[in-house]
Design a protein around this motif. Structure first.
Motif, mmCIF file in Angstrom:
data_model
loop_
_atom_site.group_PDB
_atom_site.id
_atom_site.type_symbol
_atom_site.label_atom_id
_atom_site.label_comp_id
_atom_site.label_asym_id
_atom_site.label_seq_id
_atom_site.Cartn_x
_atom_site.Cartn_y
_atom_site.Cartn_z
ATOM 1 N N VAL A 1 0.492 -1.541 -0.151
ATOM 2 C CA VAL A 1 0.091 -0.066 -0.225
ATOM 3 C C VAL A 1 0.914 1.495 0.053
ATOM 4 O O VAL A 1 1.963 1.107 -0.241
ATOM 5 N N THR B 1 -2.025 5.553 2.876
ATOM 6 C CA THR B 1 -2.646 4.601 3.468
ATOM 7 C C THR B 1 -1.879 3.867 4.740
ATOM 8 O O THR B 1 -2.816 3.316 5.724
ATOM 9 N N VAL C 1 -10.455 4.177 4.896
ATOM 10 C CA VAL C 1 -9.789 2.601 4.875
ATOM 11 C C VAL C 1 -10.535 1.012 4.907
ATOM 12 O O VAL C 1 -11.094 1.156 5.678
ATOM 13 N N GLN C 2 -10.627 0.636 3.709
ATOM 14 C CA GLN C 2 -10.753 -0.881 3.647
ATOM 15 C C GLN C 2 -10.759 -1.190 4.647
ATOM 16 O O GLN C 2 -9.462 -1.890 4.391
ATOM 17 N N THR D 1 -7.483 -4.291 3.372
ATOM 18 C CA THR D 1 -6.570 -3.182 3.267
ATOM 19 C C THR D 1 -5.910 -2.903 5.502
ATOM 20 O O THR D 1 -4.844 -3.573 5.292
ATOM 21 N N ARG D 2 -7.078 -2.496 6.036
ATOM 22 C CA ARG D 2 -6.264 -2.075 6.879
ATOM 23 C C ARG D 2 -5.927 -2.822 7.931
ATOM 24 O O ARG D 2 -5.000 -3.092 8.523
ATOM 25 N N ARG E 1 -5.032 -5.771 6.611
ATOM 26 C CA ARG E 1 -3.598 -6.268 5.419
ATOM 27 C C ARG E 1 -2.109 -5.157 6.362
ATOM 28 O O ARG E 1 -0.956 -5.372 6.880
ATOM 29 N N VAL E 2 -2.400 -4.213 6.642
ATOM 30 C CA VAL E 2 -1.672 -3.323 7.154
ATOM 31 C C VAL E 2 -1.659 -3.656 8.606
ATOM 32 O O VAL E 2 0.084 -3.672 8.686
#
Length: 340
Positions: free
Chosen positions: A24, A28, A39-40, A43-44, A46-47
């Motif tokens: 990302v 992000t 933030v999806q 995605t959140r 994964r981060v």
């Protein structure tokens, strides 16, 4: 060529490392760190997984420089020795933590205007977003130079305040305790007071006196105490040989416990010979013998409201000037009608 040591090879994980691992952008990662909504969820997650696996820790100091917020609340408190103050501090810390804020505590041992001013100076040097001050002493807020450049909420203070005040309804609690004993049929109610240096103790004593006067009952002299079980025991030793004393309202549960001990040791039965009411509703008060009738005050509500109001002040909103948390009487087995 010498081999690089593990210490030299060690490098602080950066936000760019997290962005690269999660696939990302840096923006992000920043949004996830600041817990923003745009933030999806996938995605959140994964981060956050990348942050955990890499051992990334957001730099609070850098975030504070960018946002102007330190996410730290200062607490100035005169004493940590009383049950009420410790419970209040615990409630403040819990409420602040729920909002991802830390608490910096600064006890003030010098109960003077200069002592409080020095505390404010020391806290400002530690970079806090706002301050909760628990005055709880014979020092009127008008005597204190409160800084104008930091949001402040005051607990346990005089009501003459330009700052938001949060407090337990001390007068209501003392009135409930005293009226309960009068309603049982006691001619009057004696009072084992807290220290005169305490606003809470003074409010309870004033309300006890006003309740007796409103009922047209005699107002006995006050037994002077200091919140401790030892002072309660000393007061109890004075009471046990005075059969004309049939009811006593103690300024807190610990004082009441000391009175109960003296009664047990010297054969003064509770509640048959003496009714006793406390104040605080400590978790242990239902295990006193007999279980103690007492006034319940919600330290959790005081802590939560103080942080809620302080956060509103930090955000630039103005809350209520005075927020009073109600009390309630918890009737147990330490009170009864006087013997005929």
């Amino acid at each position: 060529m010498s081999e690089e040591s593990p210490v030299a090879a060690r490098r602080t994980v950066s936000a760019s490392d997290v962005a690269r691992a999660a696939g990302v952008s840096m923006q992000t990662v920043s949004r996830v760190v600041r817990d923003l909504d745009n933030v999806q969820p996938a995605t959140r997650d994964r981060v956050r997984e990348a942050m955990t696996s890499l051992g990334y820790r957001p730099n609070r100091a850098a975030r504070a420089l960018r946002s102007g917020r330190f996410r730290t609340i200062g607490v100035i408190m005169f004493t940590l020795s009383s049950y009420g103050n410790m419970r209040t501090l615990d409630a403040i810390a819990e409420a602040a933590s729920a909002l991802d804020h830390t608490v910096t505590l600064l006890p003030v041992h010098q109960r003077t205007r200069g002592g409080v001013s020095t505390a404010f100076t020391r806290l400002s040097e530690q970079a806090v977003d706002g301050i909760v001050i628990v005055i709880e002493a014979n020092l009127d807020e008008t005597e204190i130079d409160l800084p104008t450049d930091v949001p402040i909420v005051v607990l346990d203070s005089s009501r003459a305040s330009e700052r938001p005040v949060v407090d337990t309804d001390q007068a209501q609690g003392a009135r409930l305790a005293t009226q309960h004993l009068l309603d049982l049929g006691h001619e009057t109610v004696w009072h084992a007071a807290g220290p005169d240096s305490s606003f809470s103790a003074r409010r309870r004593q004033e309300s006890w006196r006003a309740t007796l006067e409103a009922a047209g009952r005699p107002v006995p002299p006050v037994f002077e105490g200091d919140w401790t079980t030892s002072s309660g025991y000393r007061i109890g030793l004075e009471i046990v040989n005075r059969p004309e004393i049939t009811a006593v309202f103690a300024a807190n549960d610990q004082t009441a416990l000391g009175i109960l001990r003296a009664c047990h040791e010297f054969g003064r039965r509770v509640p048959e010979d003496l009714s006793v009411v406390g104040f605080d509703d400590m978790p242990e008060s239902d295990s006193f013998w007999p279980p103690l009738t007492t006034v319940h005050q919600s330290f959790d509500d005081v802590g939560r409201l103080s942080i809620e109001i302080l956060m509103a002040e930090i955000a630039g909103s103005k809350g209520a000037a005075s927020t009073i948390v109600p009390t309630r009487l918890v009737v147990r087995d330490s009170t009864a009608a006087p013997r005929a």
